[in-house]
Design a protein around this motif. Structure first.
Motif, PDB file in Angstrom:
ATOM      1  N   PRO A 126      30.744  11.952  16.937  1.00  0.00           N
ATOM      2  CA  PRO A 126      31.685  11.947  15.813  1.00  0.00           C
ATOM      3  C   PRO A 126      31.903  13.320  15.174  1.00  0.00           C
ATOM      4  CG  PRO A 126      29.648  10.803  15.236  1.00  0.00           C
ATOM      5  CD  PRO A 126      29.572  11.128  16.689  1.00  0.00           C
ATOM      6  N   ALA A 127      31.079  14.302  15.497  1.00  0.00           N
ATOM      7  CA  ALA A 127      31.273  15.650  14.938  1.00  0.00           C
ATOM      8  C   ALA A 127      32.493  16.338  15.530  1.00  0.00           C
ATOM      9  CB  ALA A 127      30.031  16.509  15.171  1.00  0.00           C
ATOM     10  N   ILE A 128      33.007  15.811  16.650  1.00  0.00           N
ATOM     11  CA  ILE A 128      34.224  16.383  17.240  1.00  0.00           C
ATOM     12  C   ILE A 128      35.412  15.850  16.464  1.00  0.00           C
ATOM     13  CG2 ILE A 128      35.676  16.547  19.292  1.00  0.00           C
ATOM     14  CD1 ILE A 128      33.133  16.242  20.987  1.00  0.00           C
ATOM     15  N   ARG A 129      36.149  16.764  15.860  1.00  0.00           N
ATOM     16  CA  ARG A 129      37.270  16.388  15.009  1.00  0.00           C
ATOM     17  C   ARG A 129      38.579  16.270  15.778  1.00  0.00           C
ATOM     18  NH1 ARG A 129      38.685  20.277  10.170  1.00  0.00           N
ATOM     19  NH2 ARG A 129      36.569  19.697   9.639  1.00  0.00           N
ATOM     20  N   ILE A 144      23.725  19.225  24.942  1.00  0.00           N
ATOM     21  CA  ILE A 144      23.458  20.098  23.784  1.00  0.00           C
ATOM     22  C   ILE A 144      23.746  19.346  22.488  1.00  0.00           C
ATOM     23  CG2 ILE A 144      24.172  22.196  22.568  1.00  0.00           C
ATOM     24  CD1 ILE A 144      24.751  23.375  25.403  1.00  0.00           C
ATOM     25  N   LEU A 145      24.868  18.632  22.430  1.00  0.00           N
ATOM     26  CA  LEU A 145      25.212  17.897  21.217  1.00  0.00           C
ATOM     27  C   LEU A 145      24.174  16.809  20.927  1.00  0.00           C
ATOM     28  CD1 LEU A 145      29.092  17.601  21.612  1.00  0.00           C
ATOM     29  CD2 LEU A 145      27.812  19.111  20.063  1.00  0.00           C
ATOM     30  N   LYS A 146      23.678  16.156  21.961  1.00  0.00           N
ATOM     31  CA  LYS A 146      22.628  15.137  21.765  1.00  0.00           C
ATOM     32  C   LYS A 146      21.355  15.781  21.250  1.00  0.00           C
ATOM     33  CE  LYS A 146      24.285  11.748  25.110  1.00  0.00           C
ATOM     34  NZ  LYS A 146      24.140  11.221  26.473  1.00  0.00           N
ATOM     35  N   GLU A 147      21.009  16.944  21.805  1.00  0.00           N
ATOM     36  CA  GLU A 147      19.801  17.638  21.361  1.00  0.00           C
ATOM     37  C   GLU A 147      19.882  18.027  19.877  1.00  0.00           C
ATOM     38  OE1 GLU A 147      18.665  19.815  25.626  1.00  0.00           O
ATOM     39  OE2 GLU A 147      19.502  21.012  23.997  1.00  0.00           O
ATOM     40  N   LYS A 148      21.084  18.368  19.426  1.00  0.00           N
ATOM     41  CA  LYS A 148      21.287  18.788  18.034  1.00  0.00           C
ATOM     42  C   LYS A 148      21.654  17.626  17.107  1.00  0.00           C
ATOM     43  CE  LYS A 148      20.601  23.155  18.713  1.00  0.00           C
ATOM     44  NZ  LYS A 148      19.580  23.937  18.051  1.00  0.00           N
ATOM     45  N   GLY A 149      21.770  16.434  17.662  1.00  0.00           N
ATOM     46  CA  GLY A 149      22.084  15.273  16.837  1.00  0.00           C
ATOM     47  C   GLY A 149      23.506  15.253  16.321  1.00  0.00           C
ATOM     48  N   LEU A 150      24.401  15.852  17.060  1.00  0.00           N
ATOM     49  CA  LEU A 150      25.820  15.847  16.671  1.00  0.00           C
ATOM     50  C   LEU A 150      26.568  14.858  17.542  1.00  0.00           C
ATOM     51  CD1 LEU A 150      26.405  19.687  16.236  1.00  0.00           C
ATOM     52  CD2 LEU A 150      26.148  17.989  14.447  1.00  0.00           C
ATOM     53  N   VAL A 209      33.021  30.216  21.292  1.00  0.00           N
ATOM     54  CA  VAL A 209      33.132  29.507  20.020  1.00  0.00           C
ATOM     55  C   VAL A 209      33.903  30.389  19.054  1.00  0.00           C
ATOM     56  CG1 VAL A 209      31.882  28.507  18.076  1.00  0.00           C
ATOM     57  CG2 VAL A 209      31.020  28.203  20.395  1.00  0.00           C
ATOM     58  N   VAL A 210      34.973  29.824  18.495  1.00  0.00           N
ATOM     59  CA  VAL A 210      35.869  30.563  17.618  1.00  0.00           C
ATOM     60  C   VAL A 210      35.711  30.055  16.186  1.00  0.00           C
ATOM     61  CG1 VAL A 210      38.283  31.174  17.212  1.00  0.00           C
ATOM     62  CG2 VAL A 210      37.493  30.757  19.533  1.00  0.00           C
ATOM     63  N   GLU A 251      37.731  21.119  18.362  1.00  0.00           N
ATOM     64  CA  GLU A 251      37.296  21.463  17.003  1.00  0.00           C
ATOM     65  C   GLU A 251      36.259  20.475  16.491  1.00  0.00           C
ATOM     66  OE1 GLU A 251      39.082  22.389  12.555  1.00  0.00           O
ATOM     67  OE2 GLU A 251      40.444  21.894  14.181  1.00  0.00           O
ATOM     68  N   PHE A 252      35.247  21.020  15.831  1.00  0.00           N
ATOM     69  CA  PHE A 252      34.161  20.233  15.251  1.00  0.00           C
ATOM     70  C   PHE A 252      34.249  20.277  13.735  1.00  0.00           C
ATOM     71  CE2 PHE A 252      32.868  21.064  19.483  1.00  0.00           C
ATOM     72  CZ  PHE A 252      31.951  20.105  19.840  1.00  0.00           C
ATOM     73  N   ASP A 253      33.632  19.305  13.077  1.00  0.00           N
ATOM     74  CA  ASP A 253      33.586  19.321  11.615  1.00  0.00           C
ATOM     75  C   ASP A 253      32.325  20.003  11.092  1.00  0.00           C
ATOM     76  OD1 ASP A 253      31.622  17.441  12.025  1.00  0.00           O
ATOM     77  OD2 ASP A 253      32.744  15.765  11.170  1.00  0.00           O
ATOM     78  N   ALA A 254      31.525  20.539  12.008  1.00  0.00           N
ATOM     79  CA  ALA A 254      30.291  21.238  11.638  1.00  0.00           C
ATOM     80  C   ALA A 254      30.279  22.611  12.316  1.00  0.00           C
ATOM     81  CB  ALA A 254      29.083  20.425  12.094  1.00  0.00           C
ATOM     82  N   ASP A 255      29.434  23.481  11.822  1.00  0.00           N
ATOM     83  CA  ASP A 255      29.275  24.802  12.434  1.00  0.00           C
ATOM     84  C   ASP A 255      28.574  24.637  13.780  1.00  0.00           C
ATOM     85  OD1 ASP A 255      28.772  27.397  13.185  1.00  0.00           O
ATOM     86  OD2 ASP A 255      27.874  27.992  11.292  1.00  0.00           O
ATOM     87  N   ILE A 256      29.210  25.117  14.824  1.00  0.00           N
ATOM     88  CA  ILE A 256      28.627  25.004  16.164  1.00  0.00           C
ATOM     89  C   ILE A 256      28.393  26.384  16.781  1.00  0.00           C
ATOM     90  CG2 ILE A 256      29.502  22.697  16.674  1.00  0.00           C
ATOM     91  CD1 ILE A 256      31.690  24.309  18.364  1.00  0.00           C
ATOM     92  N   SER A 257      28.172  27.369  15.960  1.00  0.00           N
ATOM     93  CA  SER A 257      27.927  28.724  16.454  1.00  0.00           C
ATOM     94  C   SER A 257      26.773  28.764  17.456  1.00  0.00           C
ATOM     95  CB  SER A 257      27.635  29.670  15.294  1.00  0.00           C
ATOM     96  OG  SER A 257      28.733  29.721  14.417  1.00  0.00           O
ATOM     97  N   PHE A 258      25.807  27.873  17.274  1.00  0.00           N
ATOM     98  CA  PHE A 258      24.638  27.817  18.159  1.00  0.00           C
ATOM     99  C   PHE A 258      25.026  27.469  19.598  1.00  0.00           C
ATOM    100  CE2 PHE A 258      25.340  23.530  16.688  1.00  0.00           C
ATOM    101  CZ  PHE A 258      25.168  22.778  17.841  1.00  0.00           C
ATOM    102  N   MET A 259      26.195  26.877  19.798  1.00  0.00           N
ATOM    103  CA  MET A 259      26.596  26.409  21.126  1.00  0.00           C
ATOM    104  C   MET A 259      26.685  27.536  22.152  1.00  0.00           C
ATOM    105  SD  MET A 259      27.132  23.049  21.362  1.00  0.00           S
ATOM    106  CE  MET A 259      28.339  22.794  22.627  1.00  0.00           C
ATOM    107  N   THR A 260      27.083  28.726  21.718  1.00  0.00           N
ATOM    108  CA  THR A 260      27.239  29.829  22.659  1.00  0.00           C
ATOM    109  C   THR A 260      25.928  30.128  23.368  1.00  0.00           C
ATOM    110  OG1 THR A 260      28.965  30.760  21.244  1.00  0.00           O
ATOM    111  CG2 THR A 260      28.025  32.212  22.896  1.00  0.00           C
ATOM    112  N   SER A 261      24.871  30.315  22.597  1.00  0.00           N
ATOM    113  CA  SER A 261      23.577  30.647  23.209  1.00  0.00           C
ATOM    114  C   SER A 261      22.948  29.436  23.886  1.00  0.00           C
ATOM    115  CB  SER A 261      22.625  31.241  22.170  1.00  0.00           C
ATOM    116  OG  SER A 261      22.418  30.343  21.113  1.00  0.00           O
ATOM    117  N   ALA A 262      23.089  28.254  23.294  1.00  0.00           N
ATOM    118  CA  ALA A 262      22.510  27.044  23.894  1.00  0.00           C
ATOM    119  C   ALA A 262      23.155  26.756  25.247  1.00  0.00           C
ATOM    120  CB  ALA A 262      22.688  25.854  22.958  1.00  0.00           C
ATOM    121  N   ALA A 263      24.455  26.921  25.345  1.00  0.00           N
ATOM    122  CA  ALA A 263      25.155  26.682  26.614  1.00  0.00           C
ATOM    123  C   ALA A 263      24.791  27.744  27.646  1.00  0.00           C
ATOM    124  CB  ALA A 263      26.655  26.656  26.380  1.00  0.00           C
ATOM    125  N   LEU A 264      24.693  28.993  27.205  1.00  0.00           N
ATOM    126  CA  LEU A 264      24.347  30.071  28.127  1.00  0.00           C
ATOM    127  C   LEU A 264      22.976  29.845  28.752  1.00  0.00           C
ATOM    128  CD1 LEU A 264      25.419  32.652  29.350  1.00  0.00           C
ATOM    129  CD2 LEU A 264      24.436  33.906  27.427  1.00  0.00           C
TER     130      LEU A 264
END
Length: 110
Positions: A39-42, A104-110, A75-76, A54-67
């Motif tokens: 549901p965090a995906i808007r 990654i989203l499951k790991e972060k609870g998003l 991530v913009v 687009e997400f409704d939360a800050d997902i800046s962490f995704m760049t490094s987690a995905a890498l």
């Protein structure tokens, strides 16, 4: 000029434009299914293979987690994943990317 002409001939003969359109539709479809689970995906928007998620939360962490998992993401503004894959991306590669993002989203609870 010869290189440009050769590129255009290849794009036409291999129907790259139509293939990229179909892959873009598939990517958006997969992201829509991902949105149903997270549901965090808007919003999902874009044209062809240029897609934003687009997400409704800050997902800046995704760049490094995905890498860390072998996926390069852009991530913009902290809330949008911008997808601009190569025109020759395969369904298998799209599936791998979606699965990685899902993990990654499951790991972060998003």
């Amino acid at each position: 000029m010869a290189c440009g002409l050769a590129t255009l001939k290849t794009m036409v003969s291999e129907d790259i434009a139509d293939k990229s359109l179909r892959q873009g539709l598939y990517l958006r479809d997969q992201l829509t299914q991902l949105r149903n689970a997270h549901p965090a995906i808007r919003e999902i928007r874009g044209k062809g293979l240029m897609v934003g998620c687009e997400f409704d939360a800050d997902i800046s962490f995704m760049t490094s987690a995905a890498l860390e998992k072998g996926l390069l993401l852009n991530v913009v503004k902290g809330k949008v994943i911008r997808f601009v894959p190569p025109l020759v991306i395969t369904v298998k590669e799209i599936d791998q990317a979606i699965n990685t993002i899902d993990v990654i989203l499951k790991e972060k609870g998003l």
